[in-house]
Design an enzyme around this catalytic site. Structure first.
Site, PDB file in Angstrom:
ATOM      1  N   CYS A  90       0.844  -1.201   0.000  1.00 57.34           N
ATOM      2  CA  CYS A  90       0.000   0.000   0.000  1.00 57.34           C
ATOM      3  C   CYS A  90       0.882   1.254   0.000  1.00 57.34           C
ATOM      4  CB  CYS A  90      -0.948  -0.004   1.196  1.00 57.34           C
ATOM      5  SG  CYS A  90      -0.204  -0.391   2.776  1.00 57.34           S
ATOM      6  N   GLY A  91       1.938   1.208  -0.797  1.00 59.53           N
ATOM      7  CA  GLY A  91       2.800   2.373  -0.946  1.00 59.53           C
ATOM      8  C   GLY A  91       3.522   2.730   0.337  1.00 59.53           C
TER       9      GLY A  91
END
Length: 297
Positions: A90-91
């Protein structure tokens, strides 16, 4: 130059990865809609509770407006509630929470950390794993809140924090979470949960939001019930914000990963075509060379 088989295998591998990232993006988008609805519906209620508290603190006698949750003490023992996700991909979502928490530990509460007086209550496996490996004091009982996210599960964690603060286990409680603004924008926030700081109107500014409340059964009982409810809702709102931010960050990350895979496939396809053309050219040259040798004989 790599062989045609190697390039073809790599293209197939990247295409498989692209299909996975597309599917993960769709799943994150579906979960984001639910999470965004939850936090959107939650915010007006939490804001109204906070507004009531502000009006009460501005209009009541401060001797009456008393609660164990308002008592300020020297922050010798600190609890930091850090909210991350259970999974990655998720980055920079989890790393931003860890950085903000480390900044609190290294800058704001460095003396307390040196004395071993700072504990971390992790919500989410990522922040739990990070600080467990570095031997920070942890409150581990509530790290699985996100697996069954509901007000009742968050309420259990909030009640532990409230009881520990009243008992003197902690003198100050901070929440580190990610505020959801939209799919692209999520902002890390640090909020003081305890002690509660009643908001007073600024000097020279009229308190237009002042409301003349009729309090039943009594002011003391209303305050006793209201402040714990607000604190529980504050933590629940932070968890919902973080949950929506996680899915927004994951959807964005998977979208970028899908685009990167498409660009890589295009690049590999070009390499494959060049290698194929070179192989064809080589075969033609060999045929022409063989024909010329036969004619020479």
């Amino acid at each position: 130059m790599p062989s045609l088989k190697e390039v073809r295998n790599r293209i197939n591998s990247v295409k498989s990865t692209q299909q996975i990232t597309k599917a993960m993006k769709m799943v994150a988008a579906a979960k984001l809609r639910r999470a965004q609805t939850n936090i959107t519906q939650m915010r007006p209620y939490a804001a109204m509770l906070q507004n009531i508290l502000q009006n009460l603190s501005a209009n009541m006698d401060q001797e009456i407006f008393s609660s164990p949750y308002i008592q300020e003490r020297s922050p010798d023992k600190v609890l930091i509630i850090a909210i991350s996700s259970d999974r990655g991909l998720c980055g920079a979502f989890n790393s931003n929470i860890i950085k903000a928490t480390r900044r609190l530990l290294d800058e704001t509460y460095a003396p307390q950390v040196a004395q071993g007086q700072v504990s971390i209550l992790p919500i989410g496996n990522k922040v739990y794993d990070y600080f467990r490996k570095r031997d920070y004091p942890l409150v581990e009982d509530y790290r699985g809140v996100l697996q069954q996210l509901s007000f009742s599960t968050v309420k259990t964690a909030a009640e532990y924090v409230l009881k520990a603060f009243v008992a003197g286990t902690y003198d100050k409680v901070e929440i580190v979470y990610t505020e959801f603004r939209n799919v692209i924008t999520q902002v890390v926030q640090v909020e003081q949960m305890l002690p509660v700081v009643p908001t007073q109107p600024e000097e020279g500014v009229a308190n237009n939001s002042s409301v003349d409340y009729i309090l039943e059964p009594s002011q003391e009982e209303i305050i006793t019930e209201l402040i714990p409810k607000i604190l529980k809702m504050q933590l629940y709102r932070a968890v919902l914000d973080s949950n929506a931010s996680e899915y927004g960050a994951r959807m964005t990350a998977m979208d970028k990963a899908t685009d990167n895979a498409a660009a890589l496939i295009k690049e590999l396809q070009l390499i494959y075509n060049r290698a194929r053309q070179a192989a064809i050219t080589k075969e033609i040259l060999e045929i022409v060379g063989g024909a010329e040798a036969l004619n020479a004989e």
